[in-house]
Each structure stands twice: as C-alpha cells, then as structure tokens.
Design a protein around this motif. Structure first.
Motif, PDB file in Angstrom:
ATOM      1  N   GLN A  46       0.811  -1.219   0.000  1.00  0.00           N
ATOM      2  CA  GLN A  46       0.000   0.000   0.000  1.00  0.00           C
ATOM      3  C   GLN A  46       0.844   1.268   0.000  1.00  0.00           C
ATOM      4  OE1 GLN A  46      -3.606  -0.102  -0.021  1.00  0.00           O
ATOM      5  NE2 GLN A  46      -2.919  -2.136  -0.655  1.00  0.00           N
ATOM      6  N   PHE A  47       2.165   1.106   0.102  1.00  0.00           N
ATOM      7  CA  PHE A  47       3.043   2.268   0.178  1.00  0.00           C
ATOM      8  C   PHE A  47       3.422   2.819  -1.195  1.00  0.00           C
ATOM      9  CE2 PHE A  47       3.302   0.295   4.277  1.00  0.00           C
ATOM     10  CZ  PHE A  47       3.344   1.373   5.149  1.00  0.00           C
ATOM     11  N   ILE A  48       2.809   2.272  -2.220  1.00  0.00           N
ATOM     12  CA  ILE A  48       2.995   2.814  -3.566  1.00  0.00           C
ATOM     13  C   ILE A  48       1.942   3.887  -3.858  1.00  0.00           C
ATOM     14  CG2 ILE A  48       4.050   0.701  -4.441  1.00  0.00           C
ATOM     15  CD1 ILE A  48       1.342  -0.032  -5.674  1.00  0.00           C
ATOM     16  N   TYR A  49       0.993   4.043  -2.919  1.00  0.00           N
ATOM     17  CA  TYR A  49      -0.083   5.008  -3.104  1.00  0.00           C
ATOM     18  C   TYR A  49       0.195   6.297  -2.325  1.00  0.00           C
ATOM     19  CZ  TYR A  49      -2.538   0.810  -4.693  1.00  0.00           C
ATOM     20  OH  TYR A  49      -2.893  -0.351  -5.346  1.00  0.00           O
ATOM     21  N   VAL A  50      -0.085   7.416  -2.950  1.00  0.00           N
ATOM     22  CA  VAL A  50       0.119   8.721  -2.314  1.00  0.00           C
ATOM     23  C   VAL A  50      -0.719   8.893  -1.040  1.00  0.00           C
ATOM     24  CG1 VAL A  50      -0.146  11.223  -2.612  1.00  0.00           C
ATOM     25  CG2 VAL A  50       0.787   9.829  -4.478  1.00  0.00           C
ATOM     26  N   PRO A  51      -2.001   8.459  -1.010  1.00  0.00           N
ATOM     27  CA  PRO A  51      -2.801   8.619   0.212  1.00  0.00           C
ATOM     28  C   PRO A  51      -2.153   8.005   1.449  1.00  0.00           C
ATOM     29  CG  PRO A  51      -4.246   8.083  -1.607  1.00  0.00           C
ATOM     30  CD  PRO A  51      -2.846   7.931  -2.121  1.00  0.00           C
ATOM     31  N   THR A  52      -1.447   6.884   1.269  1.00  0.00           N
ATOM     32  CA  THR A  52      -0.799   6.249   2.422  1.00  0.00           C
ATOM     33  C   THR A  52       0.205   7.195   3.061  1.00  0.00           C
ATOM     34  OG1 THR A  52      -1.029   4.056   1.411  1.00  0.00           O
ATOM     35  CG2 THR A  52       0.590   4.285   3.191  1.00  0.00           C
ATOM     36  N   TRP A  53       1.030   7.842   2.253  1.00  0.00           N
ATOM     37  CA  TRP A  53       2.040   8.768   2.778  1.00  0.00           C
ATOM     38  C   TRP A  53       1.400  10.036   3.317  1.00  0.00           C
ATOM     39  CZ3 TRP A  53       6.595   6.837   3.718  1.00  0.00           C
ATOM     40  CH2 TRP A  53       6.999   5.712   2.985  1.00  0.00           C
ATOM     41  N   PHE A  54       0.290  10.442   2.728  1.00  0.00           N
ATOM     42  CA  PHE A  54      -0.427  11.604   3.256  1.00  0.00           C
ATOM     43  C   PHE A  54      -0.910  11.310   4.682  1.00  0.00           C
ATOM     44  CE2 PHE A  54      -4.455  13.752   4.123  1.00  0.00           C
ATOM     45  CZ  PHE A  54      -4.094  15.085   3.912  1.00  0.00           C
ATOM     46  N   PHE A  55      -1.487  10.124   4.887  1.00  0.00           N
ATOM     47  CA  PHE A  55      -1.969   9.758   6.220  1.00  0.00           C
ATOM     48  C   PHE A  55      -0.808   9.656   7.215  1.00  0.00           C
ATOM     49  CE2 PHE A  55      -5.765   7.842   3.951  1.00  0.00           C
ATOM     50  CZ  PHE A  55      -6.671   8.761   4.460  1.00  0.00           C
ATOM     51  N   ILE A  56       0.338   9.181   6.754  1.00  0.00           N
ATOM     52  CA  ILE A  56       1.504   9.092   7.637  1.00  0.00           C
ATOM     53  C   ILE A  56       1.931  10.482   8.099  1.00  0.00           C
ATOM     54  CG2 ILE A  56       3.970   8.533   7.713  1.00  0.00           C
ATOM     55  CD1 ILE A  56       3.376   6.149   5.902  1.00  0.00           C
ATOM     56  N   VAL A  57       1.971  11.433   7.192  1.00  0.00           N
ATOM     57  CA  VAL A  57       2.347  12.813   7.534  1.00  0.00           C
ATOM     58  C   VAL A  57       1.359  13.402   8.545  1.00  0.00           C
ATOM     59  CG1 VAL A  57       2.578  15.163   6.635  1.00  0.00           C
ATOM     60  CG2 VAL A  57       3.543  13.238   5.359  1.00  0.00           C
ATOM     61  N   VAL A  58       0.063  13.161   8.327  1.00  0.00           N
ATOM     62  CA  VAL A  58      -0.956  13.673   9.253  1.00  0.00           C
ATOM     63  C   VAL A  58      -0.759  13.081  10.643  1.00  0.00           C
ATOM     64  CG1 VAL A  58      -3.419  13.718   9.790  1.00  0.00           C
ATOM     65  CG2 VAL A  58      -2.649  14.112   7.450  1.00  0.00           C
ATOM     66  N   VAL A  59      -0.468  11.778  10.712  1.00  0.00           N
ATOM     67  CA  VAL A  59      -0.243  11.125  12.007  1.00  0.00           C
ATOM     68  C   VAL A  59       0.930  11.766  12.732  1.00  0.00           C
ATOM     69  CG1 VAL A  59       0.521   8.995  13.120  1.00  0.00           C
ATOM     70  CG2 VAL A  59      -1.274   8.915  11.390  1.00  0.00           C
ATOM     71  N   VAL A  60       2.033  11.968  12.033  1.00  0.00           N
ATOM     72  CA  VAL A  60       3.238  12.538  12.652  1.00  0.00           C
ATOM     73  C   VAL A  60       2.965  13.944  13.173  1.00  0.00           C
ATOM     74  CG1 VAL A  60       5.594  13.337  12.218  1.00  0.00           C
ATOM     75  CG2 VAL A  60       4.830  11.138  11.285  1.00  0.00           C
ATOM     76  N   ILE A  61       2.352  14.786  12.344  1.00  0.00           N
ATOM     77  CA  ILE A  61       2.083  16.174  12.741  1.00  0.00           C
ATOM     78  C   ILE A  61       1.137  16.221  13.937  1.00  0.00           C
ATOM     79  CG2 ILE A  61       1.006  18.345  12.032  1.00  0.00           C
ATOM     80  CD1 ILE A  61       1.993  17.786   9.189  1.00  0.00           C
ATOM     81  N   CYS A  62       0.050  15.480  13.865  1.00  0.00           N
ATOM     82  CA  CYS A  62      -0.938  15.498  14.952  1.00  0.00           C
ATOM     83  C   CYS A  62      -0.348  14.967  16.253  1.00  0.00           C
ATOM     84  CB  CYS A  62      -2.159  14.672  14.564  1.00  0.00           C
ATOM     85  SG  CYS A  62      -3.180  15.408  13.266  1.00  0.00           S
ATOM     86  N   CYS A  63       0.470  13.915  16.157  1.00  0.00           N
ATOM     87  CA  CYS A  63       1.071  13.347  17.368  1.00  0.00           C
ATOM     88  C   CYS A  63       2.052  14.320  18.011  1.00  0.00           C
ATOM     89  CB  CYS A  63       1.771  12.030  17.042  1.00  0.00           C
ATOM     90  SG  CYS A  63       0.627  10.660  16.727  1.00  0.00           S
ATOM     91  N   LEU A  64       2.838  15.022  17.203  1.00  0.00           N
ATOM     92  CA  LEU A  64       3.793  15.989  17.740  1.00  0.00           C
ATOM     93  C   LEU A  64       3.073  17.142  18.439  1.00  0.00           C
ATOM     94  CD1 LEU A  64       6.468  16.187  14.878  1.00  0.00           C
ATOM     95  CD2 LEU A  64       6.720  15.134  17.144  1.00  0.00           C
ATOM     96  N   VAL A  65       1.983  17.615  17.829  1.00  0.00           N
ATOM     97  CA  VAL A  65       1.211  18.706  18.435  1.00  0.00           C
ATOM     98  C   VAL A  65       0.613  18.256  19.763  1.00  0.00           C
ATOM     99  CG1 VAL A  65      -0.817  20.182  18.189  1.00  0.00           C
ATOM    100  CG2 VAL A  65       0.706  19.840  16.250  1.00  0.00           C
TER     101      VAL A  65
END
Length: 286
Positions: free
Chosen positions: A208-227
């Motif tokens: 599933q890591f060949i899809y752009v949405p997967t990486w978008f969700f990963i970025v959202v997780v990282v940002i939200c967790c840091l905040v």
C-alpha cells in the motif's frame, strides 16, 4: 454477542495499550516534577524535561502503548478501540494511588466506574469491521464533503487556539491545551486507522506504500502526534495524576448525568399528576 477473532485481537491490543499509557502518565509526571524543580517548568514553556531520564522512561511506555493502540486499529473498528483508551485513566488512577499516594474523591471514582461500564458496553456491541482492500477506499471516505468540512474547521480552530488563546490568555491555557489535543486527536484516529490497515495489507502481500494517500496519512499522524505531545506535556505539568483522571472521568460523568436528566425529565411531572389524581379521588370519595 460473540466478537470476531479480529475484534478480540484488537481488544487485547487496546487494553495493553491502556496499561502502558496509563503507567506512562505517572512516570512522566514524576519526571516533569523533577525537571521543573531543576529548571523552567513545561507549563511555562520550558523543555528541561527532555534531560530527565524518568520522563524518557515514561515516554517509552507511552510509545509502546501507542504502538499497541496503532496495531489495534488494524484489527478492530475504531468504535471499539477508541473508547478503550478511557481504561488508561483507570490504570493511571490506581498507580497514582499506590505510587504518588494520591486519592480520587468520590466523583473521580464514579467517573472511573462509568468509564469501565461504558467501555465494556461498547466492546460487547462492537460491529464487525467492513473489509477494506486498499487505503484508497479510506481515502475515498476521508474526502467526502462532510469530513473535509470538519477537518478544515478542526485545523482552523486548533490554529486559533495555538496562536491566539494559548499565548494571550493565562486563565484559559489548560482548556486550550485540552481542546487542541482533542481536535488533533480526532484527525489522528482516521489517519492511524489508514496507516495501520496499510501495514496490515502490505504484510499480507498487497503493497500500500505505492499510493500517495498512504504517505499523506503518515504525515498527518506525525504532525498530529507531535502537536498533541507538546500540549499534553504543558497541560499535565501543572496537575497531579488525580486531577488529570478526575477531569477526564468528569467528562464521562457529565455525559452520563445529561443522559439521566434527559431520561428522567418528566418523572417529576408524572409524580405530580399522580398526586393530583389521588387527591381528586379522595375528595370525590368524601
């Protein structure tokens, strides 16, 4: 009602997650207090807790808990996993009682009981999750107009709280911290669910890591967790574990109280009507 095997796995992972996270609250609290005694407190904008070993031990426990929670989303529906996070309050309160010698007052105890009862009820009635074959399916759901509007509103409100309320009003800081973490947490759930399913499907041979949405969700997780990490530390620094548990349990208590008030709002009128009818009958008999 018999839970599916995946729901059982999700339940076990979510429960162990609550145990790790609940214990991390107490350990990090001790670390924050020691760091505050040696430097600027986190609640005042300091970051001296980063040099405190106990804080890092607590952070490790929290990371383990979050990993277990992350894995739980891969097996069970969010409606089962998310409420079980309330059990971390129970673990935290019990440990605080024995380690920090703090005691919950009656409302805190009632709140903890409500958390357990509510979680059990949801677990017993948790639906079997719809089979998802690709992260793109989650992306399709996440790009529906209703969710997009909510996401934009959540981000805007969080930014207003971060850049206006937190830095300009001392009295409202604690509520602002809680609100920021709650808003970011609501966006974290769907993103964590997506990433967890992406990993599960990838391990099963469907990358599933060949899809752009997967990486978008990963970025959202990282940002939200840091905040959330930043503002949770600022909030907890000014309170003991009992206060934290009481506030969170208090929310559940308020919801339960509102429900009871709604369900019993006509009971007084019914009793008054019954009394009036009895009075009229007695007068007629005389």
């Amino acid at each position: 009602m018999v839970m599916s095997i995946d729901n059982v796995r999700g339940f076990a992972l979510a429960t162990s997650s609550s145990a790790f996270i609940g214990s991390s609250f107490v350990i990090k609290k001790i670390g924050l207090k020691k760091a505050g005694d040696a430097g600027v407190r986190a609640g005042s904008g300091g970051y001296s807790y980063l040099y405190e070993p106990l804080w890092w031990i607590g952070m490790t426990a929290m990371i383990l808990g979050e990993v277990a929670n992350f894995a739980a989303y891969a097996f069970a529906p969010a409606i089962l996993v998310t409420p079980l996070g309330a059990l971390s309050i129970i673990f935290s309160a019990v440990l605080a009682h024995f380690i920090l010698k703090e005691r919950l007052h009656m409302f805190g105890i009632v709140g903890c009981i409500l958390c357990v009862v509510g979680s059990v009820g949801i677990v017993l009635h948790a639906p079997k999750e719809k089979k998802i074959d690709s992260v793109n399916e989650i992306w399709h759901l996440a790009t529906q107009p209703g969710f997009i509007v909510y996401s934009c509103m959540a981000v805007v409100v969080a930014l207003i709280l971060i850049f206006w309320v937190v830095h300009r009003t001392e009295q409202r800081k604690m509520l602002a911290y809680i609100a920021i973490c709650s808003l970011m947490g609501s966006l974290t759930v769907i993103s964590v669910k997506a990433v967890a399913i992406a990993l599960k499907l990838s391990f099963n041979g469907v990358n599933q890591f060949i899809y752009v949405p997967t990486w978008f969700f990963i970025v959202v997780v990282v940002i939200c967790c840091l905040v959330q990490l930043n503002y949770l530390n600022k909030d907890w620094a000014s309170q003991n574990a009992t206060q934290i548990a009481t506030e969170l349990c208090g929310f559940v208590t308020i919801v339960a109280g509102t429900f009871l008030l709604h369900k019993t709002r006509d009971m007084g009128n019914e009793q008054s009507e019954s009394s009036s009818l009895r009075g009229e009958c007695e007068l007629q008999n005389h």
